[in-house]
Design a protein around this motif. Sequence first.
Motif, PDB file in Angstrom:
ATOM      1  N   GLU A   1       0.857  -1.184   0.000  1.00  0.00           N
ATOM      2  CA  GLU A   1       0.000   0.000   0.000  1.00  0.00           C
ATOM      3  C   GLU A   1       0.890   1.229   0.000  1.00  0.00           C
ATOM      4  N   THR A   2       0.678   2.115  -0.964  1.00  0.00           N
ATOM      5  CA  THR A   2       1.513   3.286  -1.165  1.00  0.00           C
ATOM      6  C   THR A   2       0.629   4.516  -1.346  1.00  0.00           C
TER       7      THR A   2
ATOM      8  N   GLY B   1      -1.557   4.150  -4.296  1.00  0.00           N
ATOM      9  CA  GLY B   1      -2.392   2.967  -4.353  1.00  0.00           C
ATOM     10  C   GLY B   1      -1.553   1.702  -4.322  1.00  0.00           C
ATOM     11  N   PRO B   2      -2.142   0.533  -4.581  1.00  0.00           N
ATOM     12  CA  PRO B   2      -1.398  -0.726  -4.531  1.00  0.00           C
ATOM     13  C   PRO B   2      -0.278  -0.747  -5.570  1.00  0.00           C
ATOM     14  N   ARG B   3       0.911  -1.179  -5.121  1.00  0.00           N
ATOM     15  CA  ARG B   3       2.052  -1.291  -6.017  1.00  0.00           C
ATOM     16  C   ARG B   3       2.806  -2.586  -5.713  1.00  0.00           C
TER      17      ARG B   3
ATOM     18  N   PHE C   1      -1.045   1.647   6.610  1.00  0.00           N
ATOM     19  CA  PHE C   1      -0.503   2.790   5.882  1.00  0.00           C
ATOM     20  C   PHE C   1      -0.852   4.113   6.549  1.00  0.00           C
TER      21      PHE C   1
ATOM     22  N   VAL D   1       6.212   2.471   2.642  1.00  0.00           N
ATOM     23  CA  VAL D   1       4.995   1.775   2.245  1.00  0.00           C
ATOM     24  C   VAL D   1       4.656   0.675   3.246  1.00  0.00           C
ATOM     25  N   SER D   2       3.415   0.193   3.152  1.00  0.00           N
ATOM     26  CA  SER D   2       2.939  -0.859   4.050  1.00  0.00           C
ATOM     27  C   SER D   2       2.888  -2.200   3.328  1.00  0.00           C
ATOM     28  N   SER D   3       3.411  -3.229   4.004  1.00  0.00           N
ATOM     29  CA  SER D   3       3.367  -4.595   3.471  1.00  0.00           C
ATOM     30  C   SER D   3       2.349  -5.440   4.230  1.00  0.00           C
ATOM     31  N   ASN D   4       1.406  -4.790   4.886  1.00  0.00           N
ATOM     32  CA  ASN D   4       0.508  -5.473   5.815  1.00  0.00           C
ATOM     33  C   ASN D   4      -0.353  -6.544   5.153  1.00  0.00           C
ATOM     34  N   GLU D   5      -0.584  -6.429   3.847  1.00  0.00           N
ATOM     35  CA  GLU D   5      -1.430  -7.394   3.148  1.00  0.00           C
ATOM     36  C   GLU D   5      -0.627  -8.456   2.410  1.00  0.00           C
TER      37      GLU D   5
END
Length: 244
Positions: A53-54, A57-59, A118, A135-139
């Motif tokens: 998550e950035t 949006g998703p990247r 995020f 960025v978030s890698s939570n998913e």
Amino acid sequence: MEPQHRIGTREEWLAASKALLVEEKAYTRAGDELARKRRALPWVKVEKTYVFETPQGPRTLADLFGGRSQLIVYHFMFGPDWEEGCFGCSFVSDHMDGILTHLEHHDVSYVAVSRGPFAKIEAFKKRMGWKFPWVSSNESDFNFDYHVSFTSDEIASKKGFYNFTEQDVGIDELPGHSVFYKDAAGNVYHTYSTYGRGGEQFLGAYAHLDVTPKGREEKKNMGEWLKHHDRYEEKVSGCAACSS
């Protein structure tokens, strides 16, 4: 307390400094050889698709290269349930904004990655005044696959895999750096990772402290003195003569 130290003449200092210089040059050359060996490590193709998550949006991991062929990922300790980022990781991150443009003009992108949501990442980043990408890698499994996040079972069994060995990690998040390369066809390869004290090579503040008479003044680790930069009791503004 004033440090207790032998006082010598200028001639004694010069002789000792020349002797030390021989060792410093050997240390520098050894560092050059280590860097060569890092670059000679075999590459591992990244087969899994990771989505982050950035702000845009998703990247994917490949997207994070931003048109460059090399990517440094900082595994920033900020778990899903944490309210703020680790103070040690914040110390590392305080070094980044000033050098980012130099990295980018040398075909290197940089991004911090955490499992924290995020929105929390963005709020903490704003509080700390940072500009570098985060960025978030939570998913995704990214943090677990690169051995910087740990399950409750791994913590309870004292069998987390960190710094290339199974050990008692004691916490759900730990720091590290990982490096990736993307070829012209868009294939991404994992080229290098370092953990624990391996991260000290990125700390310019430590390099400065190490040449001072008192050094780091750490008996065990940075937690004995270090704080988030907005939590020191006294704000240091520079020399009195410059501000008068």
